[in-house]
Design an enzyme around this catalytic site. Structure first.
Site, PDB file in Angstrom:
ATOM      1  N   LYS A  22      -9.629 -39.204  40.662  1.00 58.30           N
ATOM      2  CA  LYS A  22     -10.243 -40.501  40.382  1.00 58.30           C
ATOM      3  C   LYS A  22      -9.181 -41.512  39.904  1.00 58.30           C
ATOM      4  CE  LYS A  22     -13.516 -40.578  36.993  1.00 58.30           C
ATOM      5  NZ  LYS A  22     -13.797 -41.794  36.235  1.00 58.30           N
ATOM      6  N   SER A  23      -8.389 -41.117  38.930  1.00 54.42           N
ATOM      7  CA  SER A  23      -7.390 -42.048  38.379  1.00 54.42           C
ATOM      8  C   SER A  23      -6.431 -42.530  39.466  1.00 54.42           C
ATOM      9  CB  SER A  23      -6.553 -41.350  37.304  1.00 54.42           C
ATOM     10  OG  SER A  23      -7.295 -41.194  36.144  1.00 54.42           O
ATOM     11  N   ARG A  27      -5.824 -46.490  41.438  1.00 54.84           N
ATOM     12  CA  ARG A  27      -4.521 -47.176  41.484  1.00 54.84           C
ATOM     13  C   ARG A  27      -4.092 -47.451  42.916  1.00 54.84           C
ATOM     14  NH1 ARG A  27      -5.570 -44.687  36.779  1.00 54.84           N
ATOM     15  NH2 ARG A  27      -4.303 -45.231  34.951  1.00 54.84           N
ATOM     16  N   ARG A 122     -18.526 -50.912  26.099  1.00 57.59           N
ATOM     17  CA  ARG A 122     -17.237 -50.282  25.751  1.00 57.59           C
ATOM     18  C   ARG A 122     -16.189 -51.339  25.375  1.00 57.59           C
ATOM     19  NH1 ARG A 122     -15.943 -45.944  30.209  1.00 57.59           N
ATOM     20  NH2 ARG A 122     -14.202 -45.582  28.772  1.00 57.59           N
ATOM     21  N   GLN A 168      -5.152 -46.705  30.401  1.00 56.06           N
ATOM     22  CA  GLN A 168      -5.781 -47.902  30.972  1.00 56.06           C
ATOM     23  C   GLN A 168      -5.130 -49.162  30.428  1.00 56.06           C
ATOM     24  OE1 GLN A 168      -9.966 -47.342  30.251  1.00 56.06           O
ATOM     25  NE2 GLN A 168     -10.173 -45.846  31.901  1.00 56.06           N
ATOM     26  N   ASP A 316     -10.229 -36.342  28.892  1.00 54.90           N
ATOM     27  CA  ASP A 316     -11.408 -36.218  29.754  1.00 54.90           C
ATOM     28  C   ASP A 316     -11.928 -34.777  29.826  1.00 54.90           C
ATOM     29  OD1 ASP A 316     -11.330 -38.912  30.281  1.00 54.90           O
ATOM     30  OD2 ASP A 316     -10.186 -38.702  32.138  1.00 54.90           O
ATOM     31  N   LYS A 343     -16.261 -43.505  25.045  1.00 55.40           N
ATOM     32  CA  LYS A 343     -16.151 -43.180  26.472  1.00 55.40           C
ATOM     33  C   LYS A 343     -17.476 -43.552  27.150  1.00 55.40           C
ATOM     34  CE  LYS A 343     -11.947 -41.755  26.794  1.00 55.40           C
ATOM     35  NZ  LYS A 343     -11.019 -42.520  27.632  1.00 55.40           N
ATOM     36  N   ARG A 391     -19.436 -36.462  32.712  1.00 53.21           N
ATOM     37  CA  ARG A 391     -18.733 -35.269  32.216  1.00 53.21           C
ATOM     38  C   ARG A 391     -19.616 -34.442  31.274  1.00 53.21           C
ATOM     39  NH1 ARG A 391     -13.877 -36.126  34.610  1.00 53.21           N
ATOM     40  NH2 ARG A 391     -12.979 -38.196  34.370  1.00 53.21           N
TER      41      ARG A 391
HETATM   42  C1  S3P Z   1      -7.958 -43.144  32.687  1.00 55.16           C
HETATM   43  C2  S3P Z   1      -7.503 -43.123  31.397  1.00 55.16           C
HETATM   44  C3  S3P Z   1      -8.243 -42.529  30.285  1.00 55.16           C
HETATM   45  C4  S3P Z   1      -9.337 -41.605  30.808  1.00 55.16           C
HETATM   46  C5  S3P Z   1     -10.140 -42.215  31.920  1.00 55.16           C
HETATM   47  C6  S3P Z   1      -9.228 -42.534  33.089  1.00 55.16           C
HETATM   48  C7  S3P Z   1      -7.141 -43.794  33.715  1.00 55.16           C
HETATM   49  O1  S3P Z   1      -8.839 -43.564  29.525  1.00 55.16           O
HETATM   50  O2  S3P Z   1     -10.192 -41.223  29.757  1.00 55.16           O
HETATM   51  O3  S3P Z   1     -11.147 -41.337  32.366  1.00 55.16           O
HETATM   52  O4  S3P Z   1      -7.416 -43.616  34.916  1.00 55.16           O
HETATM   53  O5  S3P Z   1      -6.201 -44.507  33.335  1.00 55.16           O
HETATM   54  P1  S3P Z   1      -8.079 -44.295  28.317  1.00 55.16           P
HETATM   55  O6  S3P Z   1      -6.936 -45.038  28.855  1.00 55.16           O
HETATM   56  O7  S3P Z   1      -9.119 -45.211  27.725  1.00 55.16           O
HETATM   57  O8  S3P Z   1      -7.691 -43.196  27.379  1.00 55.16           O
END
Ligand code: S3P
Length: 431
Positions: A22-23, A27, A122, A168, A316, A343, A391
């Site tokens: 996902k991350s 990007r 959030r 993030q 996560d 979260k 999750r």
């Molecule tokens: C993520 C960073 C994390 C993570 C999120 C995905 C990302 O969050 O918990 O599920 O893709 O950069 P934080 O940057 O708020 O810790």
């Protein structure tokens, strides 16, 4: 599917290959939209969150064609985005809204972006502070929440020491730096996932990395170039299968093509420390990211404490670890993890409530929780309320495999935020 019933299992066997990370998918989708030319992304995440990002890039003028996990994006370069006619919708995705805000801050138009009820609650101040320091004009509800109204502006580079460890926040600043005059450096208080840094390099943006500092030298010559790129399988999704296989002594499960970026694999160290039987095979590199297979066998898990600098690296995966607590010898204690409260849900409260519903003994704390191990008794089936959090739903579907009697996961389809085929994939390997 509004609810899902999970029956106890005896073992896990066979193989799974997971949807794309996902991350990384977020990007690649954003950089593809800022690139010149065509980017072809294979194994793009099926996650609803990543499709929110694709939809936003499309609304901003990139051409996007998605055929299951193959995504083609044609971008028009760093100056090629156009104002969206409607407000951008980030859905449930914190990564979409926070990273995209960095990009939108440097445009020459106004954007509005918001998400669902959970996302709109959030905190956004963490990105507003550095982006405003770079010259951005952003209005936020109560100075901290979406909807955000972002008035694109001329940005300048900053030297930003991040007060919290957040990939993030780091990424929002690095993406804004593409549009800024002068150099930008970001210093993290503790290491977080580095997919943005790796993706920038892959798309042709030179960056400098030293220890916890990342620097982008904006010399007016930054060019983002489209390319063919593959997304590794999502390790955070693999963790549900690693946990499930560990529950049963007879299990052998082969997970194929998983992303093993060292800023994500701390969770494997935690499992190994607890006595899990894990083997990594066929390691290879895929455009800066590491990919490999994991073979996992059933094992007695010891449990233990997860705290301090390890927390951002396994953030996560903490719901799954906590939900495994009652199956471990010593139980599981999570400390220094107040971030879990902001979260997709208040994960500490959601874990405590649902673990107790299954009969576990839990001590809830402001920044974590302590879950007692096997000596506190066996879990029994219950009705799980995931609070709309993917999750939490998946962690309890796994915990349910080892419990006595069936468990019902309410609002089970929220798993689609990261893993739409999760229940089917789990049912295929659970016997
Ligand atoms: C993520 C960073 C994390 C993570 C999120 C995905 C990302 O969050 O918990 O599920 O893709 O950069 P934080 O940057 O708020 O810790």
């Amino acid at each position: 599917m509004s609810k899902k019933t999970i029956h106890p299992a005896k073992t896990l066997a066979g193989g799974v290959s997971l949807p794309g990370d996902k991350s990384i998918s977020h990007r690649y989708a954003m950089l593809a939209g800022l690139a010149e030319g065509l980017t072809e992304i294979s194994n793009f995440a099926l996650a609803a969150d990543c499709h929110s990002t694709l939809d936003c890039m499309k609304a901003l003028g990139a051409e996007v064609k998605a055929d299951k996990s193959l995504v083609r994006v044609t971008g028009y370069g760093l100056q090629g985005l156009k104002s969206s006619k409607r407000a951008l919708d980030a859905g449930n995705s914190g990564t979409t809204i926070r990273l995209l805000s960095g990009i939108l801050a440097g445009q020459n138009f106004i954007s509005k972006i918001a998400g669902d009820d959970s996302l709109n609650k959030r905190p956004m101040k963490r990105i507003l502070t550095p982006l405003r320091e770079m010259g951005a004009h952003i209005e936020a509800r109560d100075e901290n929440f979406a909807p955000l109204e972002i008035h694109g502006a001329k940005l300048h580079g900053i030297h930003y020491e991040m007060p919290i460890a957040s990939a993030q926040v780091k990424s929002a600043v690095l993406l804004a730096a593409l549009f800024a005059e002068g150099d930008t450096s970001v210093i993290e208080p503790a290491r977080t996932r580095d997919h943005t840094e790796l993706a920038l390099e892959q798309f042709g943006v030179p960056i400098e990395r030293r220890g916890l500092t990342t620097r982008i030298v904006a010399n007016g010559k930054i060019k983002v170039t489209g390319k063919k790129i593959e997304v590794p399988g999502d390790l955070s999704s693999a963790v549900f299968f690693i946990a499930a296989a560990s529950l049963f002594p007879e299990s052998t499960l082969h997970i194929q093509g998983v992303g093993l970026n060292p800023t994500r694999t701390a969770i494997l160290d935690v499992f190994a420390r607890m006595g899990a039987s894990l083997q990594m095979l066929s390691l290879r590199s895929a455009q800066g990211e590491v990919i490999g297979d994991i073979v996992i066998k059933g094992a007695e898990l010891k449990g233990g404490i997860i705290e301090r600098a390890e927390i951002p690296l396994v953030i996560d995966e903490l719901p799954m670890l906590a939900a495994l607590g009652p199956y471990t010898q010593e139980g599981i204690e999570i400390r220094d993890a107040a971030e879990l409260r902001v979260k997709e849900s208040d994960r500490i409260a959601a874990l405590a409530e649902n673990l107790r519903a299954m009969g576990a003994k839990v001590d809830e704390r402001p920044d974590g929780l302590k879950v007692q191990g096997r000596s506190a008794g066996k879990l029994h089936g219950a009705v799980i309320e995931p609070r709309g959090d993917h999750r939490i739903a998946m962690a309890f579907a796994v915990a349910a495999l080892g419990a006595e009697g069936p468990t019902t996961i309410r609002d089970a389809e929220c798993a689609a935020v990261s893993y739409p085929t999760f229940y089917d994939d789990l049912a295929r390997v659970a016997e």
